[in-house]
Write a protein that holds these residues in place. Structure first.
Motif, PDB file in Angstrom:
ATOM      1  N   ASP A 199       0.856  -1.193   0.000  1.00 53.19           N
ATOM      2  CA  ASP A 199       0.000   0.000   0.000  1.00 53.19           C
ATOM      3  C   ASP A 199       0.890   1.241   0.000  1.00 53.19           C
ATOM      4  O   ASP A 199       2.123   1.148   0.014  1.00 53.19           O
ATOM      5  N   LYS A 200       0.281   2.414   0.021  1.00 53.97           N
ATOM      6  CA  LYS A 200       1.067   3.648  -0.131  1.00 53.97           C
ATOM      7  C   LYS A 200       1.952   3.922   1.089  1.00 53.97           C
ATOM      8  O   LYS A 200       2.925   4.671   1.005  1.00 53.97           O
ATOM      9  N   ASN A 201       1.589   3.257   2.218  1.00 54.79           N
ATOM     10  CA  ASN A 201       2.416   3.416   3.427  1.00 54.79           C
ATOM     11  C   ASN A 201       3.551   2.396   3.493  1.00 54.79           C
ATOM     12  O   ASN A 201       4.236   2.285   4.504  1.00 54.79           O
ATOM     13  N   LEU A 202       3.692   1.634   2.399  1.00 53.64           N
ATOM     14  CA  LEU A 202       4.728   0.598   2.270  1.00 53.64           C
ATOM     15  C   LEU A 202       4.513  -0.566   3.235  1.00 53.64           C
ATOM     16  O   LEU A 202       5.453  -1.301   3.551  1.00 53.64           O
ATOM     17  N   ASP A 203       3.264  -0.726   3.715  1.00 55.71           N
ATOM     18  CA  ASP A 203       2.915  -1.996   4.371  1.00 55.71           C
ATOM     19  C   ASP A 203       2.761  -3.014   3.244  1.00 55.71           C
ATOM     20  O   ASP A 203       2.263  -2.684   2.166  1.00 55.71           O
ATOM     21  N   TYR A 204       3.182  -4.219   3.517  1.00 56.79           N
ATOM     22  CA  TYR A 204       3.181  -5.171   2.398  1.00 56.79           C
ATOM     23  C   TYR A 204       2.845  -6.588   2.858  1.00 56.79           C
ATOM     24  O   TYR A 204       2.892  -6.920   4.043  1.00 56.79           O
ATOM     25  N   THR A 205       2.490  -7.389   1.863  1.00 61.22           N
ATOM     26  CA  THR A 205       2.327  -8.839   2.031  1.00 61.22           C
ATOM     27  C   THR A 205       3.128  -9.476   0.905  1.00 61.22           C
ATOM     28  O   THR A 205       2.984  -9.096  -0.268  1.00 61.22           O
ATOM     29  N   ILE A 206       3.979 -10.435   1.270  1.00 59.80           N
ATOM     30  CA  ILE A 206       4.848 -11.047   0.271  1.00 59.80           C
ATOM     31  C   ILE A 206       4.698 -12.566   0.302  1.00 59.80           C
ATOM     32  O   ILE A 206       4.615 -13.178   1.362  1.00 59.80           O
TER      33      ILE A 206
END
Lengths: 223, 118
Positions: free
Chosen positions: A211-218
């Motif tokens: 997302d734009k806040n650089l929270d991620y799922t990998i």
């Protein structure tokens, strides 16, 4: 055979145009008039297909007449509320403060078992928990539970939460999705930084959503 | 409002096509009916050559109008009128008066049916 194929193609084309003009609705959301028109259109289209002696234009003319009348009445219903009530009916309250309105149910020819089934469809198993239940003109039932029975919201428990953010896949099956990166307003270097943190290369990633806040799922590739 | 406008235009176009085509249909049927009446009169007077010419012209008129007539009427009804006209021409050529008159009445009945069922 060729006649049937060409007639079917022509009528299919015109039915699609007719339905598109009327606008999309799911069957369950249609007003009574719309449902009638949809059924009639299919019947009208079938006649020239079943009898190849019948001119195709008769089916087309019938379809467009129905579409035009339906649209005309829908515009008139916007302007004249009483006409809308006459053609589509009006919503009826069938449960008030946990009590069944038997008079309304009788007018709607709604049995108790039908009502219970509709309530179960709304995950309501106890009538006494219902503040209002409204039977809509398209046959669906909308339920408002009593205040004490409604699920708690974040506002109720005064919990601070982050604003909802949109996650987009920026790496999909080993490929960098530059459109998604642009859409999020982040840089490719941010994505590479995430990959470096997880000790992965682009090619090793099955899915990386950010997302734009650089929270991620990998998710790493397994195959 | 754009959709209702498109639907209204499509409906108006179909209405115009229906009116214009219907007018042409009526005119063609009327002309053919007149030709049949005239051919019956000529056959009664035993003027077979004139009747044949008239029938030939009537058949040509009917066949020329087929592509448009087919849009407005059941094809099998139109075909019935066409086949009756062909038969009449043959009977006229053979100077078979009684058979011709009977056939002409049948042709007129088929034509009247086509007109009434439009």
């Amino acid at each position: 055979m060729l006649t049937i194929i060409s007639r079917t193609a022509i009528l299919y084309f015109f039915v699609i145009i007719g339905i598109r003009l009327m606008g999309k609705r799911q069957i369950g959301e249609m007003q009574p008039g719309e449902l009638v028109v949809t059924i009639l259109i299919s019947e009208m289209a079938a006649i020239p297909l079943q009898d190849i002696n019948q001119p195709v234009i008769l089916g087309v003319a019938a379809i467009f007449t129905l579409v035009f009348l339906e649209m005309l009445f829908s515009v008139l219903c916007l302007k004249i509320p009483s006409l809308h009530r006459l053609l589509s009916g009006s919503s009826r309250i069938v449960i008030r403060d946990g009590r069944l309105d038997q008079q309304e149910m009788k007018k709607l020819r709604l049995t108790v078992s039908d009502l219970i089934e509709l309530l179960r469809d709304r995950d309501v198993f106890d009538i006494s928990t219902v503040a209002f239940a409204v039977m809509e003109t398209n046959g669906s039932l909308n339920v408002l539970l009593k205040s004490g029975e409604q699920p708690a919201t974040k506002a109720d428990i005064a919990k601070k939460s982050k604003n909802a953010a949109l996650f987009l896949p920026v790496v999909s099956d080993g490929k960098l999705m530059t459109d998604a990166i642009k859409e999020l307003g982040i840089k490719p270097d941010d994505v590479r930084k995430i990959l470096k943190e997880n000790k992965m290369t682009e090619k090793q990633v099955f899915l990386l959503s950010v997302d734009k806040n650089l929270d991620y799922t990998i998710i790493k590739k397994e195959l | 409002m754009k959709r209702i406008f498109v639907a209204a235009v499509a409906f108006a176009v179909l209405l115009c096509v229906g009116i214009i085509g219907g007018t042409y249909f009526d005119r063609t049927c009327h002309e053919l009916s007149d030709a049949l009446d005239e051919s019956i009169r000529l056959t009664n007077e035993e003027n077979y050559s004139a009747a044949k010419t008239l029938l030939s012209n009537a058949e040509e008129l009917w066949n020329k109008g087929q592509p448009i007539l087919c849009l407005y009427q059941n094809h099998s009804y139109l075909y019935e009128v066409s086949s009756k006209l062909e038969g009449l021409y043959y009977l006229c050529s053979e100077e078979a008066k009684e058979e011709f008159l009977a056939g002409a009445i049948q042709a007129k009945a088929a034509l009247d049916y086509v007109r009434s069922d439009k």
